[in-house]
Write a protein that holds these residues in place. Structure first.
Motif, short mmCIF file in Angstrom:
data_model
loop_
_atom_site.label_atom_id
_atom_site.label_comp_id
_atom_site.label_asym_id
_atom_site.label_seq_id
_atom_site.Cartn_x
_atom_site.Cartn_y
_atom_site.Cartn_z
N TYR A 67 0.93 -1.31 0.05
CA TYR A 67 0.06 0.03 0.06
C TYR A 67 1.10 1.28 0.02
O TYR A 67 1.71 1.46 0.86
N LYS A 68 0.75 2.02 -1.17
CA LYS A 68 1.94 3.12 -1.31
C LYS A 68 1.41 4.74 -0.94
O LYS A 68 1.94 5.38 -1.32
N TYR A 69 0.20 4.72 -0.34
CA TYR A 69 -0.29 6.01 -0.16
C TYR A 69 -0.36 6.26 1.31
O TYR A 69 -0.37 5.66 2.09
N SER A 70 -0.54 7.52 1.56
CA SER A 70 -0.39 8.03 3.12
C SER A 70 -1.96 8.00 3.48
O SER A 70 -2.23 8.26 4.68
N ASN A 71 -2.88 8.01 2.61
CA ASN A 71 -4.35 8.26 3.03
C ASN A 71 -5.13 7.09 2.30
O ASN A 71 -4.64 6.51 1.47
N LEU A 72 -6.54 7.09 2.82
CA LEU A 72 -7.43 6.17 2.00
C LEU A 72 -8.93 6.88 1.71
O LEU A 72 -9.49 7.10 2.97
N TYR A 73 -9.35 6.97 0.70
CA TYR A 73 -10.50 7.55 0.43
C TYR A 73 -11.73 6.35 0.32
O TYR A 73 -11.32 5.24 -0.54
N LEU A 74 -12.55 6.22 0.97
CA LEU A 74 -13.44 5.31 0.95
C LEU A 74 -15.25 5.76 0.59
O LEU A 74 -15.40 6.79 0.93
N THR A 89 -18.63 9.74 1.78
CA THR A 89 -17.13 9.74 1.23
C THR A 89 -16.22 9.95 2.50
O THR A 89 -16.40 11.04 3.10
N LEU A 90 -15.45 9.01 3.04
CA LEU A 90 -14.50 9.10 4.05
C LEU A 90 -12.92 9.17 3.79
O LEU A 90 -12.79 8.41 2.90
N GLU A 91 -12.26 9.67 4.51
CA GLU A 91 -10.86 9.80 4.24
C GLU A 91 -10.01 9.32 5.44
O GLU A 91 -10.50 9.80 6.76
N TYR A 92 -9.28 8.38 5.48
CA TYR A 92 -8.60 7.82 6.74
C TYR A 92 -6.98 8.09 6.35
O TYR A 92 -6.46 7.90 5.38
N ILE A 132 -18.75 -1.15 0.62
CA ILE A 132 -17.63 -0.18 0.75
C ILE A 132 -16.74 -0.13 -0.58
O ILE A 132 -16.52 -1.80 -0.85
N GLN A 133 -16.55 0.75 -1.06
CA GLN A 133 -15.42 0.88 -2.16
C GLN A 133 -14.46 1.79 -1.96
O GLN A 133 -14.68 2.69 -1.24
N HIS A 134 -13.33 1.68 -2.60
CA HIS A 134 -12.34 2.66 -2.53
C HIS A 134 -12.65 3.92 -3.57
O HIS A 134 -13.24 3.49 -4.61
N ALA A 135 -12.15 4.86 -3.05
CA ALA A 135 -12.26 6.08 -4.32
C ALA A 135 -11.06 6.90 -4.19
O ALA A 135 -10.95 8.15 -4.28
N MET A 136 -9.76 6.07 -4.42
CA MET A 136 -8.57 6.86 -4.79
C MET A 136 -8.24 7.52 -6.11
O MET A 136 -8.78 6.89 -6.96
N GLU A 146 -7.49 2.77 -10.82
CA GLU A 146 -8.30 1.42 -11.35
C GLU A 146 -8.24 0.33 -10.24
O GLU A 146 -9.26 -0.35 -9.98
N THR A 147 -6.91 0.04 -9.98
CA THR A 147 -6.72 -0.91 -9.00
C THR A 147 -5.84 -0.52 -7.73
O THR A 147 -4.78 -0.04 -8.09
N LEU A 148 -6.16 -0.86 -6.81
CA LEU A 148 -5.51 -0.48 -5.46
C LEU A 148 -4.86 -1.59 -4.96
O LEU A 148 -5.45 -2.84 -4.64
N GLU A 149 -3.54 -1.38 -4.86
CA GLU A 149 -2.73 -2.67 -4.24
C GLU A 149 -2.40 -2.55 -2.92
O GLU A 149 -2.36 -1.34 -2.28
N GLY A 150 -2.10 -3.65 -2.06
CA GLY A 150 -1.70 -3.72 -0.75
C GLY A 150 -2.83 -3.83 0.30
O GLY A 150 -2.71 -4.06 1.30
N ILE A 151 -4.03 -3.60 -0.18
CA ILE A 151 -5.30 -3.79 0.91
C ILE A 151 -5.51 -5.36 0.56
O ILE A 151 -5.75 -5.94 -0.57
N THR A 152 -5.65 -5.99 1.55
CA THR A 152 -5.71 -7.63 1.64
C THR A 152 -7.25 -8.02 2.06
O THR A 152 -7.66 -8.96 1.56
N ASP A 153 -7.60 -7.24 3.10
CA ASP A 153 -9.06 -7.58 3.49
C ASP A 153 -9.86 -6.35 3.83
O ASP A 153 -9.18 -5.34 4.26
N VAL A 154 -11.16 -6.51 3.60
CA VAL A 154 -11.90 -5.18 4.06
C VAL A 154 -12.95 -5.94 5.21
O VAL A 154 -13.54 -7.01 4.87
N GLY A 155 -13.17 -5.03 6.13
CA GLY A 155 -14.02 -5.49 7.38
C GLY A 155 -14.99 -4.64 7.93
O GLY A 155 -14.72 -3.61 7.55
#
Length: 164
Positions: A67-74, A89-92, A132-136, A146-155
């Motif tokens: 995962y190469k970003y400092s934040n995550l938008y969902l 729309t959330l930012e973490y 839940i979906q990503h909005a990066m 298009e595709t976000l690397e490094g996220i293995t599980d969403v809970g």
């Protein structure tokens, strides 16, 4: 006699583990295979335990060093049993200023418990759906990643809001 002692020790250890997580009402993870596509929605069907007690809601993520970003938008959508929909729309924050990934874990996989909503009353009877979906997006780019690397599980997790 020795076997009974081991059995009692295992039982005590198990009770300790369960009691440490006494606020948990619902806690489910779904795997994200290889990469999380921007159109891939991770859904959770929830039957709340009651309609009178408040609950805290969390999004749980497991991520690797990929995962190469400092934040995550969902984008998180909650569908109520009788048709009402709430979409946020959330930012973490996922890394500190030095780039070190945040989260719990001693291995290369980090686990993040992210606040979603606090003190929620499930006032409608029936099943709820959380999507839940990503909005990066890359800086300056209109199209999403298009595709976000490094996220293995969403809970998704529900906890009692009562203080114990």
């Amino acid at each position: 006699m020795h076997q009974n002692r081991i059995l009692l020790w295992l039982l005590a250890f198990g009770l300790l583990i369960v009691s440490c997580d006494s606020k948990r009402v619902y806690d489910v993870y779904k795997s994200v295979p290889n990469e999380w596509h921007k159109d891939s929605i991770v859904s959770f069907n929830i039957t709340p335990p009651d309609s009178i007690n408040p609950y805290n809601l969390f999004i749980n993520l497991r991520n690797t060093q990929d995962y190469k970003y400092s934040n995550l938008y969902l984008i998180v959508e909650m569908d109520f049993p009788h048709g009402k929909i709430i979409k946020d729309t959330l930012e973490y924050r996922m890394a500190d200023p030095s780039g070190k990934l945040l989260g719990e874990g001693m291995t290369s996989v980090k686990e993040n418990k992210l606040w979603y909503k606090e003190g929620v009353l499930f006032s409608e009877s029936g099943d709820y759906t959380v999507k839940i979906q990503h909005a990066m997006r890359e800086i300056g780019m209109v199209e999403g990643i298009e595709t976000l690397e490094g996220i293995t599980d969403v809970g998704f997790r529900i906890e009692t809001a009562k203080k114990e």
